[in-house]
Enzyme design. Structure first.
Site, PDB file in Angstrom:
ATOM      1  N   ASP A   1       0.838  -1.081  -0.007  1.00  8.18           N
ATOM      2  CA  ASP A   1      -0.076  -0.116   0.102  1.00  8.18           C
ATOM      3  C   ASP A   1       0.872   1.210   0.055  1.00  8.18           C
ATOM      4  O   ASP A   1       1.578   1.460   0.758  1.00  8.18           O
ATOM      5  CB  ASP A   1      -0.881   0.017   1.358  1.00  8.18           C
ATOM      6  CG  ASP A   1      -1.860   1.142   1.093  1.00  8.18           C
ATOM      7  OD1 ASP A   1      -2.232   1.680   2.301  1.00  8.18           O
ATOM      8  OD2 ASP A   1      -2.170   1.352   0.279  1.00  8.18           O
ATOM      9  N   ASP A   2       0.850   2.016  -1.004  1.00  8.33           N
ATOM     10  CA  ASP A   2       1.306   3.209  -1.217  1.00  8.33           C
ATOM     11  C   ASP A   2       2.966   3.016  -1.238  1.00  8.33           C
ATOM     12  O   ASP A   2       3.772   4.097  -0.912  1.00  8.33           O
ATOM     13  CB  ASP A   2       1.201   4.128   0.200  1.00  8.33           C
ATOM     14  CG  ASP A   2      -0.297   4.666   0.381  1.00  8.33           C
ATOM     15  OD1 ASP A   2      -0.541   5.459   1.365  1.00  8.33           O
ATOM     16  OD2 ASP A   2      -1.207   4.398  -0.371  1.00  8.33           O
TER      17      ASP A   2
ATOM     18  N   CYS B   1      -6.297   3.685  -3.208  1.00  9.68           N
ATOM     19  CA  CYS B   1      -6.451   2.104  -2.770  1.00  9.68           C
ATOM     20  C   CYS B   1      -7.725   1.596  -3.045  1.00  9.68           C
ATOM     21  O   CYS B   1      -7.687   0.369  -3.572  1.00  9.68           O
ATOM     22  CB  CYS B   1      -6.382   2.190  -1.263  1.00  9.68           C
ATOM     23  SG  CYS B   1      -5.227   3.036  -0.577  1.00  9.68           S
TER      24      CYS B   1
ATOM     25  N   HIS C   1     -10.355  -2.832   2.511  1.00 11.30           N
ATOM     26  CA  HIS C   1     -10.776  -1.556   2.016  1.00 11.30           C
ATOM     27  C   HIS C   1     -11.670  -1.514   1.049  1.00 11.30           C
ATOM     28  O   HIS C   1     -11.690  -0.646   0.219  1.00 11.30           O
ATOM     29  CB  HIS C   1      -9.433  -0.902   1.744  1.00 11.30           C
ATOM     30  CG  HIS C   1      -9.501   0.755   1.750  1.00 11.30           C
ATOM     31  ND1 HIS C   1      -8.587   1.499   1.653  1.00 11.30           N
ATOM     32  CD2 HIS C   1     -10.565   1.377   2.458  1.00 11.30           C
ATOM     33  CE1 HIS C   1      -8.970   2.746   1.775  1.00 11.30           C
ATOM     34  NE2 HIS C   1     -10.290   2.826   2.221  1.00 11.30           N
TER      35      HIS C   1
ATOM     36  N   ASP D   1      -0.539  -1.078  -4.717  1.00  7.09           N
ATOM     37  CA  ASP D   1      -1.822  -0.553  -5.210  1.00  7.09           C
ATOM     38  C   ASP D   1      -1.942   0.866  -5.954  1.00  7.09           C
ATOM     39  O   ASP D   1      -2.837   1.238  -6.738  1.00  7.09           O
ATOM     40  CB  ASP D   1      -2.975  -0.548  -4.067  1.00  7.09           C
ATOM     41  CG  ASP D   1      -2.665   0.286  -2.837  1.00  7.09           C
ATOM     42  OD1 ASP D   1      -1.689   0.725  -2.950  1.00  7.09           O
ATOM     43  OD2 ASP D   1      -3.326   0.382  -1.938  1.00  7.09           O
ATOM     44  N   GLN D   2      -0.801   1.703  -5.579  1.00  5.55           N
ATOM     45  CA  GLN D   2      -0.735   2.958  -6.245  1.00  5.55           C
ATOM     46  C   GLN D   2       0.548   3.455  -5.680  1.00  5.55           C
ATOM     47  O   GLN D   2       1.430   2.776  -5.067  1.00  5.55           O
ATOM     48  CB  GLN D   2      -1.831   3.909  -5.986  1.00  5.55           C
ATOM     49  CG  GLN D   2      -1.870   4.500  -4.606  1.00  5.55           C
ATOM     50  CD  GLN D   2      -2.577   3.694  -3.698  1.00  5.55           C
ATOM     51  OE1 GLN D   2      -3.646   3.231  -3.829  1.00  5.55           O
ATOM     52  NE2 GLN D   2      -1.956   3.716  -2.451  1.00  5.55           N
TER      53      GLN D   2
END
Length: 696
Positions: free
Chosen positions: A30-31, A70, A131, A455-456
């Site tokens: 994540d991130d 996300c 999420h 995810d990004q």
């Protein structure tokens, strides 16, 4: 930096009747920016496990998240479809779920690859961050829950990992507080002062009811703020195992290690000790699919390294859990009794091992760095090779040693270290290493496809209340999370399958995280759904060298609900064109993000529209600094016409679906709130330790 990893472990039977069906281990951070792992060019952060994964497999250098946030990105990853097709693309400014008691989520009608794998006999699990919603109509229908989307086991966080979940880390709602609380309070205070002044001067007869009404409104606004601050963490930051809450509010102490241990247990459970390399049969299952979204957001609190109590000349490390580790003859840490987090404690071990025989008394690991105390005149141990960690400058008073070991005559030494950044990273990358190790140990590695991504892009605006940048690195690329500049969507992409995928290969073709859906489905022998459009493409022809280019001629980049940009890789060209219909307004001007609002938005006054669209050749200008013009690119109008026609054709394939992120779906609903037990007007419980010792 916050890092939550999605690890999909699909451990299938070694062979099907005709062709081998692999196990799958899919990790999604994540991130995590593309500039964070060492194998993508980071020269200062050590990521040996990810580098090991890349060295044994294929590294995708133009791997793209289907969305820069996300919730929509994870929806696209699981379904192989643009999030707008499932209603997981917001039409308002809030593009993700914030509350656990929201009614929106991944619709039950959507087909995830977990559902497809279950139909082929795989057993599935998800561990970590979800999420994608939880409930629809009441607090126990679990219509959006992972177990309703094909997963047999879930252990993790149903919502997300905001800084509000961590005491003392500030809030992401600062701008909202200013607009919805502080400004109204200032207006009410000004109104009260004005009315009081007019009444005192005798210019206006103020009804007492009006004064009381304004005071009541001010008290109401302030009361709502206090309630939000008090209840947000316990009501939204908790851990679940399957349908049960196990820790509320959740603790970040060793969170990654706990989830990693659960992943390892999950794998080991299905592999009989007498039959390494093959999975045991349980009921009708022919394999295992485990999904782990393992956060590395544990706060380091305080770790201590000091003199072991039993032997004054022996040096040991005592971590925040009370476990001790003796330093061996060559500086290694000997487990006593548990394996330590050797990310930053390894540096302490270096100090201790080089000081053996000296009068070094204590080493302390602190969020400001490494400190050690020694008597006046004692030699200073050499500095350990910390690389980029030596960037911080110590600005606060040195922390005292533990009370039991305190000696006023000791001299304090300091190595500035950004422990939070380094440890977050190390904890997450250790997770991947432990999963690789257990696959090797159980002889499953050669029949396991491993995928690693994010995810990004990194959240460049993630700045702590202390002014520390925790957002990570997007390398040379512009922008970050919540934008469709390359820094927001170009993410790490690594795949390894020993003996099948060529090791050390690097591919620059445009690929998407949606591609995992058809890739996994085809390898597992599951037919793709025929009643819906699947936007992902099977990666295996590209990975096996059967094709030299991606099946994606066009890729469409959405900012929430709105088509933001189009990417075109013509069949007869090496150019990769990218056209922006609008771009976010960075603030302050000249910055590389929207620091004033903590995240960039997708419409209204937050963006700049471009007519004609802003055009780049990503193959020549990956930093997106020099937009093309009709003068610099003779085919400018022709290229834009093709891309706009492709966008129009794509838009015609979309169907109207309910907006899962509408204000009515994301707002907090008290009847959907999950609570393990009410205590002191809040939800509190901790069943992690008890349940962690049990089986799945």
């Amino acid at each position: 930096m916050r890092i939550f990893c999605l690890l999909l472990l699909v451990l299938g039977e070694a062979w099907s009747h005709v062709t081998p069906r692999p196990n799958f281990v899919l990790l999604m951070a994540d991130d995590l920016g593309i500039g964070d792992p060492g194998c993508y060019g980071n020269k200062t952060l050590r990521t040996p496990n990810i580098d090991r994964l890349a060295g044994g497999g294929v590294k995708l250098t133009q791997h793209l998240a289907a969305a820069p946030l996300c919730t929509p990105s994870r929806a696209a990853f699981l379904t192989g479809r643009y999030p707008i097709r499932s209603g997981m693309a917001a039409q308002n400014q809030v593009g993700v779920f914030i509350f656990s008691a929201s009614s929106g989520g991944l619709p039950p009608s959507e087909i995830t690859f977990a559902k497809l794998l279950k139909s082929q006999g795989y057993t599935t699990a998800l561990i970590g961050k979800w999420h994608l919603g939880t409930n629809c109509h009441n607090s126990s229908d679990f219509c959006h829950h992972p177990l309703s989307h094909g997963f047999d086991y879930f252990h993790g966080i149903p919502v997300t990992n905001l800084r509000d979940c961590k005491p003392g880390e500030g809030s992401v709602f600062t701008t909202a507080f200013r607009l919805l609380v502080f400004i109204p309070l200032q207006v009410l205070a000004l109104a009260l002062l004005t009315l009081a002044g007019l009444r005192w001067l005798g210019l206006f007869r103020v009804p007492p009811a009006l004064i009381f009404s304004l005071l009541f409104l001010a008290a109401l606004v302030l009361g709502l703020l206090l309630c939000f601050l008090h209840f947000f963490r316990p009501l939204n930051c908790f851990l679940m195992r399957n349908h049960d809450i196990t820790q509320q509010p959740m603790s970040y102490d060793n969170l990654t290690q706990r989830l990693t241990a659960d992943a390892v247990r999950f794998i080991q459970r299905w592999v009989p000790p007498s039959s390494p390399g093959r999975l045991g049969r349980v009921a009708r299952s022919s394999g295992i699919c485990g999904v782990i979204m393992g956060p590395s957001g544990d706060h380091p609190s305080l770790d201590y390294a000091g003199v072991c109590p039993r032997e004054r000349r022996q040096v040991c490390i005592l971590d925040s859990r009370g476990c001790s580790y003796a330093v061996g003859a060559h500086g290694e840490l000997n487990r006593q009794p548990a394996q330590p987090d050797v990310g930053i404690t390894g540096a302490a071990a270096h100090i201790l091992s080089t000081a053996r025989g000296s009068e070094l008394s204590l080493v302390m690991l602190h969020s400001d760095g490494i400190f050690w105390w020694s008597p006046p005149g004692a030699p200073t141990p050499p500095r350990p090779p910390l690389g980029s960690c030596e960037r911080a400058q110590h600005t606060r008073p040195f922390p005292p040693p533990p009370r039991k070991l305190r000696d006023k005559s000791m001299r304090v030494n300091h190595i500035p270290v950004l422990v939070k950044f380094g440890r977050f990273e190390h904890s997450f990358f250790s997770l991947s290493g432990q999963i690789l190790d257990v696959l090797d140990e159980l002889k499953l590695a050669n029949n396991t496809l491993i995928y690693f991504s994010s995810d990004q892009g990194a959240h460049v605006e993630e700045v702590t209340v202390k002014g520390e940048l925790h957002g990570g690195s997007n390398g040379i690329y512009k922008g970050g999370k919540a934008t469709n500049w390359e820094g927001g969507i170009r993410v790490p992409g690594i795949l390894r399958w020993p003996g099948v995928i060529q090791a050390g290969l690097e591919l620059d073709a445009p690929t998407s995280n949606m591609d995992l859906f058809p890739t996994v489905a085809n390898l597992a022998g599951a037919p793709l759904p025929e009643d819906r459009i699947i936007d992902g493409r099977d990666l295996m022809p590209l990975l096996l060298g059967q094709s030299q280019r991606s099946d994606h001629e066009f890729l469409f980049h959405y900012c929430n609900f709105y088509l933001n940009a189009v990417r075109w890789h013509p069949r007869n060209s090496t150019s990769i064109w990218k056209a922006f219909f609008f771009t976010p307004k960075f603030s302050p001007e000249g910055a590389n993000g929207c620091f004033a609002t903590h995240v960039c938005f997708c419409h209204g006054h937050s963006i700049t529209h471009h007519d004609p669209p802003l055009l780049f050749d990503i193959s020549q200008d990956p930093r997106e600094t020099d937009p093309l013009t009709p003068t610099s690119e003779p085919r400018f109008w022709e290229i834009l016409e093709v891309m706009q026609q492709a966008a129009a054709h794509h838009t015609r394939t979309l169907q109207d679906v309910p907006d899962q992120l509408s204000p009515g779906n994301i707002i907090w609903k008290p009847w959907l709130q999950m609570c393990c037990s009410w205590s002191g007007l809040s939800c509190q419980c901790d069943r992690e330790k008890e349940e962690g010792r049990g089986s799945h």
